[in-house]
Design a protein around this motif. Structure first.
Motif, PDB file in Angstrom:
ATOM      1  N   UNK A  40     -46.032  37.817-120.886  1.00 25.94           N
ATOM      2  CA  UNK A  40     -46.319  37.448-122.272  1.00 25.94           C
ATOM      3  C   UNK A  40     -47.769  37.792-122.588  1.00 25.94           C
ATOM      4  N   UNK A  41     -47.999  38.256-123.831  1.00 25.15           N
ATOM      5  CA  UNK A  41     -49.365  38.516-124.285  1.00 25.15           C
ATOM      6  C   UNK A  41     -50.055  37.204-124.619  1.00 25.15           C
ATOM      7  N   UNK A  42     -51.343  37.119-124.284  1.00 19.09           N
ATOM      8  CA  UNK A  42     -52.134  35.935-124.622  1.00 19.09           C
ATOM      9  C   UNK A  42     -52.054  35.715-126.126  1.00 19.09           C
ATOM     10  N   UNK A  43     -51.833  34.478-126.517  1.00 18.42           N
ATOM     11  CA  UNK A  43     -51.728  34.133-127.928  1.00 18.42           C
ATOM     12  C   UNK A  43     -50.292  34.024-128.407  1.00 18.42           C
ATOM     13  N   UNK A  79     -48.361  23.030-115.036  1.00 21.32           N
ATOM     14  CA  UNK A  79     -48.690  24.454-115.052  1.00 21.32           C
ATOM     15  C   UNK A  79     -49.903  24.662-114.168  1.00 21.32           C
ATOM     16  N   UNK A  80     -49.796  25.603-113.220  1.00 21.31           N
ATOM     17  CA  UNK A  80     -50.893  25.896-112.289  1.00 21.31           C
ATOM     18  C   UNK A  80     -51.217  27.380-112.318  1.00 21.31           C
ATOM     19  N   UNK A  81     -52.486  27.708-112.059  1.00 24.48           N
ATOM     20  CA  UNK A  81     -52.878  29.110-111.970  1.00 24.48           C
ATOM     21  C   UNK A  81     -52.567  29.651-110.571  1.00 24.48           C
ATOM     22  N   UNK A  82     -52.974  30.889-110.328  1.00 24.06           N
ATOM     23  CA  UNK A  82     -52.679  31.547-109.039  1.00 24.06           C
ATOM     24  C   UNK A  82     -53.285  30.828-107.844  1.00 24.06           C
ATOM     25  N   UNK A  83     -54.352  30.081-108.066  1.00 22.85           N
ATOM     26  CA  UNK A  83     -55.015  29.362-106.979  1.00 22.85           C
ATOM     27  C   UNK A  83     -54.455  27.952-106.793  1.00 22.85           C
ATOM     28  N   UNK A  84     -53.471  27.588-107.625  1.00 22.34           N
ATOM     29  CA  UNK A  84     -52.874  26.264-107.519  1.00 22.34           C
ATOM     30  C   UNK A  84     -53.573  25.198-108.336  1.00 22.34           C
ATOM     31  N   UNK A  85     -54.562  25.606-109.148  1.00 20.05           N
ATOM     32  CA  UNK A  85     -55.289  24.650-109.990  1.00 20.05           C
ATOM     33  C   UNK A  85     -54.462  24.301-111.218  1.00 20.05           C
ATOM     34  N   UNK A  86     -54.381  23.014-111.521  1.00 22.51           N
ATOM     35  CA  UNK A  86     -53.678  22.569-112.726  1.00 22.51           C
ATOM     36  C   UNK A  86     -54.450  23.050-113.949  1.00 22.51           C
ATOM     37  N   UNK A  87     -53.742  23.549-114.943  1.00 18.80           N
ATOM     38  CA  UNK A  87     -54.381  24.029-116.167  1.00 18.80           C
ATOM     39  C   UNK A  87     -54.778  22.836-117.040  1.00 18.80           C
ATOM     40  N   UNK A  88     -55.911  22.945-117.733  1.00 22.45           N
ATOM     41  CA  UNK A  88     -56.350  21.838-118.596  1.00 22.45           C
ATOM     42  C   UNK A  88     -55.339  21.582-119.709  1.00 22.45           C
ATOM     43  N   UNK A  89     -55.088  20.303-119.962  1.00 23.46           N
ATOM     44  CA  UNK A  89     -54.132  19.918-121.006  1.00 23.46           C
ATOM     45  C   UNK A  89     -54.797  19.973-122.372  1.00 23.46           C
ATOM     46  N   UNK A  90     -54.001  20.274-123.387  1.00 24.98           N
ATOM     47  CA  UNK A  90     -54.494  20.253-124.759  1.00 24.98           C
ATOM     48  C   UNK A  90     -54.650  18.808-125.216  1.00 24.98           C
ATOM     49  N   UNK A  91     -55.382  18.633-126.288  1.00 29.79           N
ATOM     50  CA  UNK A  91     -55.565  17.283-126.846  1.00 29.79           C
ATOM     51  C   UNK A  91     -54.202  16.685-127.202  1.00 29.79           C
ATOM     52  N   UNK A  92     -53.331  17.488-127.828  1.00 29.92           N
ATOM     53  CA  UNK A  92     -51.990  17.026-128.195  1.00 29.92           C
ATOM     54  C   UNK A  92     -51.264  16.452-126.981  1.00 29.92           C
ATOM     55  N   UNK A  93     -51.277  17.176-125.853  1.00 36.17           N
ATOM     56  CA  UNK A  93     -50.540  16.736-124.666  1.00 36.17           C
ATOM     57  C   UNK A  93     -51.201  15.516-124.024  1.00 36.17           C
ATOM     58  N   UNK A 140     -47.966  26.673-124.792  1.00 41.19           N
ATOM     59  CA  UNK A 140     -49.275  26.783-125.434  1.00 41.19           C
ATOM     60  C   UNK A 140     -49.677  25.486-126.121  1.00 41.19           C
ATOM     61  N   UNK A 141     -48.706  24.667-126.531  1.00 44.36           N
ATOM     62  CA  UNK A 141     -49.017  23.373-127.154  1.00 44.36           C
ATOM     63  C   UNK A 141     -49.549  22.380-126.129  1.00 44.36           C
ATOM     64  N   UNK A 142     -49.259  22.615-124.857  1.00 48.95           N
ATOM     65  CA  UNK A 142     -49.498  21.605-123.831  1.00 48.95           C
ATOM     66  C   UNK A 142     -50.703  21.869-122.943  1.00 48.95           C
ATOM     67  N   UNK A 143     -50.936  23.126-122.623  1.00 52.76           N
ATOM     68  CA  UNK A 143     -52.037  23.468-121.707  1.00 52.76           C
ATOM     69  C   UNK A 143     -52.782  24.699-122.210  1.00 52.76           C
ATOM     70  N   UNK A 144     -54.008  24.848-121.718  1.00 50.08           N
ATOM     71  CA  UNK A 144     -54.844  25.989-122.091  1.00 50.08           C
ATOM     72  C   UNK A 144     -54.363  27.231-121.344  1.00 50.08           C
ATOM     73  N   UNK A 145     -53.770  28.147-122.082  1.00 53.34           N
ATOM     74  CA  UNK A 145     -53.297  29.413-121.507  1.00 53.34           C
ATOM     75  C   UNK A 145     -53.947  30.562-122.267  1.00 53.34           C
ATOM     76  N   UNK A 146     -55.276  30.648-122.176  1.00 49.16           N
ATOM     77  CA  UNK A 146     -56.029  31.659-122.915  1.00 49.16           C
ATOM     78  C   UNK A 146     -56.614  32.746-122.013  1.00 49.16           C
ATOM     79  N   UNK A 147     -56.291  32.696-120.728  1.00 52.41           N
ATOM     80  CA  UNK A 147     -56.807  33.710-119.800  1.00 52.41           C
ATOM     81  C   UNK A 147     -55.663  34.461-119.145  1.00 52.41           C
ATOM     82  N   UNK A 148     -55.854  35.768-118.915  1.00 51.79           N
ATOM     83  CA  UNK A 148     -54.795  36.517-118.229  1.00 51.79           C
ATOM     84  C   UNK A 148     -54.623  36.017-116.796  1.00 51.79           C
ATOM     85  N   UNK A 149     -53.412  36.155-116.280  1.00 52.67           N
ATOM     86  CA  UNK A 149     -53.138  35.744-114.907  1.00 52.67           C
ATOM     87  C   UNK A 149     -51.701  35.310-114.733  1.00 52.67           C
ATOM     88  N   UNK A 150     -51.373  34.931-113.504  1.00 51.36           N
ATOM     89  CA  UNK A 150     -50.037  34.424-113.190  1.00 51.36           C
ATOM     90  C   UNK A 150     -50.092  32.905-113.140  1.00 51.36           C
TER      91      UNK A 150
END
Length: 177
Positions: A40-43, A79-93, A140-150
């Protein structure tokens, strides 16, 4: 004496295993997730389809929003990045999960936005044995997914009947620029 131990020990182990299996409680449903697009494309919206299957031998009642894109109301999304780090949650979530509160923050133009009220339609669904209840969410409503990656995604839902937490399969989504 050795013969008695050889006969007694396997019988005891067999009995203990069978007794323990009757104590083990199973959830009344399973949870499976999928996504229409693994790249998926960012955004772009990243939709996750959630399927809850009744694996019990009786009808179960499950709450769900009348919309099929608010699965986060009844599932915890991880949601975790390639290193296993949990992605930051949005204010809504964070607000939804009780980790934060809405406040009257200024908008970029310096004016104050009205306080947000969350309302949604809720319905209970009776699900027959072997049948599915479909739900979904937009990551996208729940976590910050603004960087490319798996990113790896899975969800958990509490089985109110058995008090067990049911974990879905894990899927991977790749974000590109």
């Amino acid at each position: 004496m050795r013969t008695a131990i050889r006969l007694f020990l396997p019988t005891t182990i067999f009995w203990a295993c069978n007794s323990m299996s009757s104590w083990a409680q199973e959830a009344s449903f399973s949870v499976t997730i999928a996504t229409p697009a693994n790249v998926v494309k960012i955004g772009s919206d990243i939709r996750i389809d959630i399927t809850i299957k009744n694996t019990s031998d009786h009808e179960i009642d499950l709450p769900r929003s009348v919309r099929t894109d608010l699965g986060e109301w009844f599932t915890d999304v991880e949601v975790s990045d390639e290193k296993g780090n949990a992605m930051p949650e949005t204010k809504y979530y964070r607000v939804l999960r009780g980790k934060d509160t809405y406040d009257n923050e200024p908008r970029p133009d310096g004016k104050f936005a009205p306080k947000v009220q969350q309302t949604f339609g809720l319905s209970g669904y009776s699900v027959k044995p072997g049948a599915n209840l479909r739900d979904g969410t937009v990551l996208n409503k729940l976590v910050d997914l603004t960087r490319p990656g798996k990113y790896t995604i899975r969800v958990r839902r509490r089985d109110e009947g058995t008090k067990l937490s049911v974990t879905s399969n894990t899927i991977t989504v790749t974000l590109t620029e």
